[in-house]
Design an enzyme around this catalytic site. Structure first.
Site, PDB file in Angstrom:
ATOM      1  N   THR A  57       0.831  -1.188   0.000  1.00  0.00           N
ATOM      2  CA  THR A  57       0.000   0.000   0.000  1.00  0.00           C
ATOM      3  C   THR A  57       0.873   1.248   0.000  1.00  0.00           C
ATOM      4  O   THR A  57       2.102   1.170  -0.154  1.00  0.00           O
ATOM      5  CB  THR A  57      -0.995  -0.025   1.179  1.00  0.00           C
ATOM      6  OG1 THR A  57      -1.941   1.040   1.026  1.00  0.00           O
ATOM      7  CG2 THR A  57      -0.282   0.098   2.515  1.00  0.00           C
ATOM      8  N   LYS A  61       3.567   1.256  -3.985  1.00  0.00           N
ATOM      9  CA  LYS A  61       2.984   0.470  -5.078  1.00  0.00           C
ATOM     10  C   LYS A  61       3.795   0.548  -6.364  1.00  0.00           C
ATOM     11  O   LYS A  61       3.672  -0.322  -7.226  1.00  0.00           O
ATOM     12  CB  LYS A  61       1.540   0.909  -5.329  1.00  0.00           C
ATOM     13  CG  LYS A  61       0.597   0.603  -4.173  1.00  0.00           C
ATOM     14  CD  LYS A  61      -0.827   1.004  -4.493  1.00  0.00           C
ATOM     15  CE  LYS A  61      -1.754   0.717  -3.326  1.00  0.00           C
ATOM     16  NZ  LYS A  61      -3.161   1.066  -3.633  1.00  0.00           N
ATOM     17  N   ASP A  97      -6.229  -4.065  -6.855  1.00  0.00           N
ATOM     18  CA  ASP A  97      -7.051  -2.863  -6.701  1.00  0.00           C
ATOM     19  C   ASP A  97      -7.953  -2.666  -7.916  1.00  0.00           C
ATOM     20  O   ASP A  97      -9.054  -2.121  -7.800  1.00  0.00           O
ATOM     21  CB  ASP A  97      -6.174  -1.623  -6.521  1.00  0.00           C
ATOM     22  CG  ASP A  97      -5.631  -1.477  -5.116  1.00  0.00           C
ATOM     23  OD1 ASP A  97      -6.228  -2.060  -4.187  1.00  0.00           O
ATOM     24  OD2 ASP A  97      -4.616  -0.782  -4.933  1.00  0.00           O
ATOM     25  N   GLY A 121      -5.624  13.108  -7.070  1.00  0.00           N
ATOM     26  CA  GLY A 121      -4.408  12.433  -6.644  1.00  0.00           C
ATOM     27  C   GLY A 121      -3.688  11.805  -7.819  1.00  0.00           C
ATOM     28  O   GLY A 121      -4.294  11.534  -8.869  1.00  0.00           O
ATOM     29  N   GLY A 123      -1.048   9.226  -7.139  1.00  0.00           N
ATOM     30  CA  GLY A 123      -0.299   8.081  -6.654  1.00  0.00           C
ATOM     31  C   GLY A 123      -0.722   6.790  -7.325  1.00  0.00           C
ATOM     32  O   GLY A 123      -1.428   6.792  -8.342  1.00  0.00           O
ATOM     33  N   ARG A 146      -1.859  18.432  -6.657  1.00  0.00           N
ATOM     34  CA  ARG A 146      -1.443  19.696  -6.029  1.00  0.00           C
ATOM     35  C   ARG A 146      -0.267  20.299  -6.786  1.00  0.00           C
ATOM     36  O   ARG A 146      -0.115  21.522  -6.840  1.00  0.00           O
ATOM     37  CB  ARG A 146      -1.039  19.456  -4.569  1.00  0.00           C
ATOM     38  CG  ARG A 146      -2.204  19.135  -3.635  1.00  0.00           C
ATOM     39  CD  ARG A 146      -1.715  18.838  -2.240  1.00  0.00           C
ATOM     40  NE  ARG A 146      -0.818  17.686  -2.232  1.00  0.00           N
ATOM     41  CZ  ARG A 146      -0.110  17.283  -1.174  1.00  0.00           C
ATOM     42  NH1 ARG A 146      -0.185  17.959  -0.040  1.00  0.00           N
ATOM     43  NH2 ARG A 146       0.658  16.217  -1.243  1.00  0.00           N
TER      44      ARG A 146
END
Length: 422
Positions: A57, A61, A97, A121, A123, A146
């Site tokens: 996690t 990853k 996932d 996001g 990631g 961001r």
């Protein structure tokens, strides 16, 4: 057992919020460990290969990929691995996932086909969300960061400019996750065409983003079903047992019920504290009484504190206490009669709680001189008229109070059992 020697488990950092151990315990009789690793510890663990199967996690990853001997084509296409199986010394990487998110969308009735999807996001989980959106035939996929660094990424300021074009929001950031629950990455009110929200955060069960979306009538779901589904798929790979995935729905319901607080609301004298203690005993849960917690914090009984400091000061203290109690998981919480008079309390308690109204008729409520706000029949009737609509609006479940407290607790325990089965 050393940090580099485990049969099954999860690596990441941080892991204090994780419910994976509970999920895998329900999936099968095997030991599953959480192992928090610093960045320089990931390589040695994978190089040692002293495990059979692990989940990966945040934030590793992508970090694990160079250590793998084999990577599933779907995981390779996504660029993120969350499951590694050790097959005779060869490390094989997968992305369960993908399966988890597809299952979450399916059971929630959320379609991405032809939709404009904004993924918050950048990631590993955002890569999964992008792959799923592509596979589902999304009309447009917008990745929001961001600090945009890729051609297909935009800033949150840019997102606000195109907000009217967004149909679906998928949050893959940790914003709003325990222990920083009082935050949302965006505000649903800024998206006039919004149809669905998917928040992969599962603790709290209902983030501010999810609750805000639902208050607008937008379909919104958290990430718990995804978490359970991907764990079941990972277990199927660990043990070469496809039947593991058939347990997904049952394990999801069990985990949701075990982790969800039962929050009792209702008029003073309806039996919240008495029934709550009895229910906690029947369910083997911790019990908390918010008035008792306020009294302990203030160093005096609630009636005295109200007479001394005033009702407004008491409500402030109550809001603080309820915020702390809402962070429990699997507890029974009895609230004060006026807790629902502040919407912030309802929203906070609903993040991890099932709100149950103990519905006792006005004529059966006792008048007690020790309660400053309902010390006579007229004051009690006035409170009832003011608060009953608030109770009913806040309640997820309404339980008529009939018979003894023991009988009420038994009926509530049965009602909660049906929540698990349904």
């Amino acid at each position: 057992m050393s940090r580099t020697a485990m049969e099954y488990g999860c690596i990441g950092n941080p892991l204090g919020h994780s419910w994976s151990v509970d999920i895998h315990r329900l999936l099968g009789l095997y030991e599953y460990r959480l192992t928090e690793l610093a960045p320089d510890e990931v390589g040695p663990l994978l190089t040692a290969r002293r495990f059979r199967g692990i989940n990966v996690t945040i934030p590793y990853k992508q970090t694990v990929i160079p250590y793998l001997d084999e990577i599933d084509p779907e995981a390779a296409a996504v660029g993120a691995v969350n499951t590694i199986v050790n097959r005779g010394g060869r490390l094989c990487g997968y992305n369960t996932d993908l399966y988890g998110m597809r299952q979450l969308l399916a059971v929630s009735g959320i379609s991405l086909t032809g939709r404009s999807v904004a993924i918050l996001g950048t990631g590993g989980t955002s890569l999964t969300a992008r792959a799923v959106a592509r596979g589902e035939g999304a009309r447009r996929i917008i990745r929001v960061s961001r600090t945009p660094s890729e051609a297909d990424e935009i800033s949150y300021m840019d997102l606000r400019r195109i907000a009217p074009e967004v149909d679906v929001l998928i949050n893959t950031t940790p914003v709003g996750m325990f222990p920083y629950e009082d935050a949302s990455p965006v505000w649903p009110d800024d998206f006039p065409a919004l149809q669905s929200v998917v928040d992969v955060v599962y603790r709290p069960m209902n983030t501010w983003l999810v609750n805000l979306a639902r208050s607008r009538g937008v379909r919104a779901v958290n990430g718990l079903y995804m978490l359970v589904a991907q764990a079941a798929q990972a277990a199927a790979m660990f043990f070469d047992d496809p039947g593991m995935t058939e347990k997904t729905s049952a394990v999801f319901r069990r985990v949701r019920a075990d982790k969800q607080n039962v929050v009792l609301i209702g008029m003073p004298g309806c039996g919240k504290s008495t029934v709550g203690r009895l229910l906690a005993d029947r369910l083997g849960r911790h019990f908390f009484d918010s008035d008792e917690a306020v009294a302990a914090k203030m160093g005096m009984p609630v009636p005295k504190y109200i007479r001394t400091a005033g009702e407004s000061a008491f409500r402030d203290a109550e809001t603080y206490v309820l915020h702390e109690l809402s962070r429990q998981n699997g507890a029974v919480i009895a609230t004060g009669g006026g807790a629902v008079t502040r919407q912030i309390n309802v929203e906070t308690l609903s993040q991890n709680g099932l709100l149950v109204l103990l519905d006792r008729p006005l004529g059966e409520l006792p008048v007690t001189s020790g309660r400053p706000l309902s010390s006579d029949r007229e004051a009690l009737a006035r409170l009832f008229r003011e608060r009953e609509p608030l109770y009913r609006a806040a309640a997820d479940l309404v339980l008529p109070v009939t018979g003894s407290p023991e009988e009420t607790a038994d009926r509530l325990a049965e009602a909660l059992k049906k929540e698990v089965i349904s």
